[in-house]
Design a protein around this motif. Structure first.
Motif, mmCIF file in Angstrom:
data_model
loop_
_atom_site.group_PDB
_atom_site.id
_atom_site.type_symbol
_atom_site.label_atom_id
_atom_site.label_comp_id
_atom_site.label_asym_id
_atom_site.label_seq_id
_atom_site.Cartn_x
_atom_site.Cartn_y
_atom_site.Cartn_z
ATOM 1 N N ARG A 98 0.679 -1.364 -0.263
ATOM 2 C CA ARG A 98 0.365 -0.267 -0.087
ATOM 3 C C ARG A 98 0.861 0.890 0.334
ATOM 4 O O ARG A 98 0.126 2.344 -0.062
ATOM 5 C CB ARG A 98 -0.877 -0.421 0.981
ATOM 6 C CG ARG A 98 -2.633 -0.985 0.943
ATOM 7 C CD ARG A 98 -3.440 -0.745 1.998
ATOM 8 N NE ARG A 98 -4.452 -1.234 1.411
ATOM 9 C CZ ARG A 98 -5.790 -1.394 2.754
ATOM 10 N NH1 ARG A 98 -5.718 -0.609 2.994
ATOM 11 N NH2 ARG A 98 -6.810 -2.236 2.233
ATOM 12 N N ASP A 102 1.141 2.773 -5.851
ATOM 13 C CA ASP A 102 1.584 4.368 -6.368
ATOM 14 C C ASP A 102 1.511 4.062 -7.472
ATOM 15 O O ASP A 102 1.804 5.146 -8.267
ATOM 16 C CB ASP A 102 0.745 5.277 -5.578
ATOM 17 C CG ASP A 102 1.318 5.905 -4.520
ATOM 18 O OD1 ASP A 102 2.738 4.975 -4.917
ATOM 19 O OD2 ASP A 102 1.330 7.117 -4.855
ATOM 20 N N GLN A 103 3.580 4.162 -7.056
ATOM 21 C CA GLN A 103 4.858 4.324 -7.930
ATOM 22 C C GLN A 103 5.595 2.975 -8.663
ATOM 23 O O GLN A 103 6.347 3.208 -9.076
ATOM 24 C CB GLN A 103 5.912 4.855 -6.941
ATOM 25 C CG GLN A 103 5.528 6.090 -5.934
ATOM 26 C CD GLN A 103 6.650 6.513 -5.003
ATOM 27 O OE1 GLN A 103 7.617 6.908 -5.787
ATOM 28 N NE2 GLN A 103 6.060 6.856 -3.932
ATOM 29 N N ARG A 109 1.740 -3.840 -11.177
ATOM 30 C CA ARG A 109 0.728 -3.929 -10.667
ATOM 31 C C ARG A 109 -0.522 -5.418 -11.158
ATOM 32 O O ARG A 109 -1.440 -5.945 -9.889
ATOM 33 C CB ARG A 109 -0.363 -3.179 -11.139
ATOM 34 C CG ARG A 109 0.218 -1.071 -9.769
ATOM 35 C CD ARG A 109 -0.116 0.114 -10.517
ATOM 36 N NE ARG A 109 -0.200 0.592 -11.403
ATOM 37 C CZ ARG A 109 -1.506 0.321 -12.626
ATOM 38 N NH1 ARG A 109 -2.126 0.419 -11.887
ATOM 39 N NH2 ARG A 109 -0.991 1.414 -13.572
ATOM 40 N N LEU A 128 -7.370 -1.640 -4.189
ATOM 41 C CA LEU A 128 -6.784 -0.519 -6.146
ATOM 42 C C LEU A 128 -7.733 0.120 -7.003
ATOM 43 O O LEU A 128 -7.039 0.692 -7.373
ATOM 44 C CB LEU A 128 -6.469 -2.066 -6.340
ATOM 45 C CG LEU A 128 -4.725 -2.593 -5.429
ATOM 46 C CD1 LEU A 128 -4.258 -4.445 -5.947
ATOM 47 C CD2 LEU A 128 -3.756 -1.474 -5.585
ATOM 48 N N GLN A 131 -8.635 3.547 -6.089
ATOM 49 C CA GLN A 131 -7.202 4.346 -5.893
ATOM 50 C C GLN A 131 -7.020 4.318 -7.933
ATOM 51 O O GLN A 131 -5.818 4.898 -7.875
ATOM 52 C CB GLN A 131 -5.930 3.714 -5.578
ATOM 53 C CG GLN A 131 -6.251 3.636 -4.133
ATOM 54 C CD GLN A 131 -6.286 5.182 -3.097
ATOM 55 O OE1 GLN A 131 -6.056 6.002 -3.579
ATOM 56 N NE2 GLN A 131 -7.621 5.335 -2.605
ATOM 57 N N GLN A 132 -7.875 2.982 -8.575
ATOM 58 C CA GLN A 132 -7.529 3.457 -9.955
ATOM 59 C C GLN A 132 -5.937 2.756 -10.289
ATOM 60 O O GLN A 132 -5.129 2.821 -11.052
ATOM 61 C CB GLN A 132 -7.725 4.816 -10.644
ATOM 62 C CG GLN A 132 -9.227 4.951 -10.243
ATOM 63 C CD GLN A 132 -9.253 6.771 -10.853
ATOM 64 O OE1 GLN A 132 -8.678 7.392 -10.915
ATOM 65 N NE2 GLN A 132 -10.137 7.220 -11.437
ATOM 66 N N LEU A 133 -6.321 1.525 -9.863
ATOM 67 C CA LEU A 133 -4.378 1.613 -9.582
ATOM 68 C C LEU A 133 -4.489 -0.059 -10.414
ATOM 69 O O LEU A 133 -3.393 -1.065 -10.492
ATOM 70 C CB LEU A 133 -3.722 1.536 -8.076
ATOM 71 C CG LEU A 133 -3.341 2.346 -8.009
ATOM 72 C CD1 LEU A 133 -3.182 2.615 -7.030
ATOM 73 C CD2 LEU A 133 -2.523 3.370 -8.928
#
Length: 403
Positions: A98, A102-103, A109, A128, A131-133
Motif C-alpha cells: 500500500r 502507486d509508484q 500492479r 486498488l 485508487q484506480q490502480l
C-alpha cells in the motif's frame, strides 16, 4: 556491531565511484558482495548504486530486502510485499504494497493483483480499484463478479474464457434431452459451483442418459433480487423477469444458485446456495419429477397433502382409508392427517441427501418420466400462473402448482 574496518570498506566503495569511473562495475560488484555479507551495510551500499540494486532486489536475501523496505525504499517495499505474498503472509504484506503500489508500473500492479486474487483478498483488490490502480484484465473482471455487478459490465471475452453466459441470446435447447435446464446464478462462486454440479451429473446421469441437459451457467448479477437469509429457504424475486426477459424456447426447468438459503423446488425452479453438495442437487432434481421429501414436511404442506388419498408422489402414498402398496413402510412425511408410506424401510436420498441414489429409487424415477402422459410442472407454468398475460416463446399448458 560494525567494525571500523567494515565501515571504511563501505565508504571506500562509494567514494571510489566518483574517482575511478572505469572501475564502476568492479566497485558495484564489491558493493553487492559487501551488502550480502553485512546486512547492516545494505543502506550505505544501496545509495551508492541505486539503479543497480533496484534491478536485483529480487535476488537479495530476506534480511537485506527487509532492511531496505523498513527504510522506505519504495521498490524494496513492493518487492518485499510480493515476497511475503509468495510466502502466504498476506496480512504482513499489506502495509508494504500500500505504501508503494502507486509508484509501480502496470506489470508490477498486475503481478500484485494476481497474488491478491490467489488469496481472495477482495477488500485489498477493492482498494486498488478505488485508487484506480487495478489493471484491466481477468482479476478486475473477477472483482466485478464478486460484487455481483450487472452482466452489462462484464467483458464478453472474459465470460467466454470462464465458460459462462451473460444473456440468453445464444442458448439453444438440446432436442435429444428429455428435459433442458437453465443454470443461473447471481454471484461469482455460483458460476464455479454450477459448472461443478453439471459436470458431475454428466459423469453419471440419472435416472438415465439424456434425462437432463444443463445450459452453461448464466450470470444474472444484481439484475435479480435474492433474499440473503442463511436460515431460510433460498428465494429470488422472479416477477421482473417474467415480462422483461425473452426466455429461450425448449427449456423446462431453472436451477438458480444463490449465495445463501436452504435448497428447495417451487414451480419448476430449483433454488440452491453455492455451498450445496451434489447429493442435495440430485435430491432437488428428483423434486422436478414429483418426488416428495420423506422427512417431516412443513405444517402448511401437511395441511393439504396429508389429507389426500393414494399415490401422491412416486415415493409417497397417503393411506386415507386405503391400504398402501405391498412392501411400503411408514414415512415421517405426515405427522398430521392420514399416515404416509414410502417404498422402502431403508433411508433414501429423499430423506437424507447425503445418501446415494438407490437402484429402487432410480427405477421409480425412470418409471415416472416414462409415463406416456406425464407432464411435470415447468418454470413456464409457474410464471404463467404469476402473470397469465405474459407472452412466452414456448407456450405451455397452465397447471395447478403447489409448493
Amino acid at each position: 556491531m560494525k567494525t571500523p574496518v567494515k565501515y571504511f570498506v563501505s565508504v571506500a566503495v562509494i567514494l571510489t565511484v566518483g574517482c575511478l569511473s572505469s572501475s564502476v562495475n568492479q566497485h558495484r560488484d564489491v558493493a553487492f558482495w559487501h551488502a550480502q555479507h553485512s546486512p547492516k551495510s545494505i543502506l550505505l551500499n544501496y545509495y551508492g548504486f541505486i539503479a543497480d540494486f533496484n534491478a536485483q532486489l529480487n535476488n537479495l536475501p530476506d534480511p537485506h530486502l527487509y532492511q531496505l523496505a523498513l527504510n522506505q525504499v519504495v521498490d524494496a517495499q513492493f518487492a518485499w510485499a510480493l515476497r511475503l505474498l509468495n510466502n502466504e503472509e498476506a496480512d504482513a504484506a499489506m502495509p508494504f504494497w500500500r505504501a508503494s503500489v502507486d509508484q509501480q508500473g502496470i506489470e508490477q500492479r498486475r503481478q500484485l493483483s494476481a497474488s491478491l486474487f490467489r488469496f481472495e483478498r477482495w477488500e485489498d483488490l477493492e482498494y486498488l480499484n478505488e485508487q484506480q490502480l487495478l489493471p484491466a484484465g481477468d482479476v478486475a473482471e473477477h472483482l466485478k463478479l464478486h460484487r455481483s455487478a450487472s452482466p452489462r459490465r462484464i467483458e464478453q471475452g472474459f465470460a467466454n474464457d470462464e465458460g459462462f453466459l451473460l444473456d440468453f441470446s445464444q442458448l439453444q435447447a438440446m432436442p435429444q434431452c428429455q428435459y433442458n435446464v437453465l443454470m443461473m446464478t447471481d454471484h461469482r462462486l455460483g458460476l464455479r459451483q454450477l459448472n461443478a454440479l453439471s459436470q458431475r451429473y454428466r459423469q453419471h446421469p440419472q435416472p438415465r442418459a439424456a434425462s437432463f441437459c444443463f445450459s452453461k451457467p448464466i450470470y444474472l448479477g444484481n439484475t435479480i433480487d435474492c433474499q440473503q437469509q442463511p436460515d431460510a429457504a433460498a428465494r429470488c424475486n422472479w416477477h421482473p423477469f417474467i415480462a422483461d426477459k425473452t426466455w429461450p424456447a425448449g427449456f423446462d426447468f431453472i436451477v438458480m444458485m444463490t449465495a445463501t438459503g436452504f435448497g428447495n423446488v417451487q414451480g419448476g425452479i430449483m433454488h440452491l446456495n453455492s455451498t450445496s453438495h451434489y447429493g442435495l442437487f440430485l435430491h432437488e432434481l428428483m423434486h422436478f419429477n414429483g418426488f416428495e421429501d420423506e422427512y417431516v414436511l412443513p405444517a402448511a404442506k401437511q395441511a393439504w397433502l396429508c389429507d389426500q388419498r393414494g399415490l401422491v408422489a412416486p415415493n409417497l402414498f397417503i393411506a386415507n382409508g386405503v391400504a398402501p402398496p405391498k412392501g411400503w413402510t411408514l414415512s415421517a412425511s405426515c405427522q398430521r392427517g392420514s399416515k404416509a408410506y414410502k417404498p422402502s424401510a431403508d433411508w433414501s436420498i429423499m430423506q437424507y441427501q447425503i445418501l446415494p441414489l438407490s437402484e429402487q429409487y432410480q427405477q421409480l424415477w425412470l418409471q415416472k418420466i416414462n409415463e406416456p402422459h406425464y407432464q411435470p410442472v415447468r418454470f413456464a407454468d409457474y410464471f404463467q400462473q404469476m402473470e397469465p398475460a405474459m407472452d412466452f416463446i414456448n407456450k405451455m399448458t397452465n397447471k395447478n402448482i403447489a409448493e
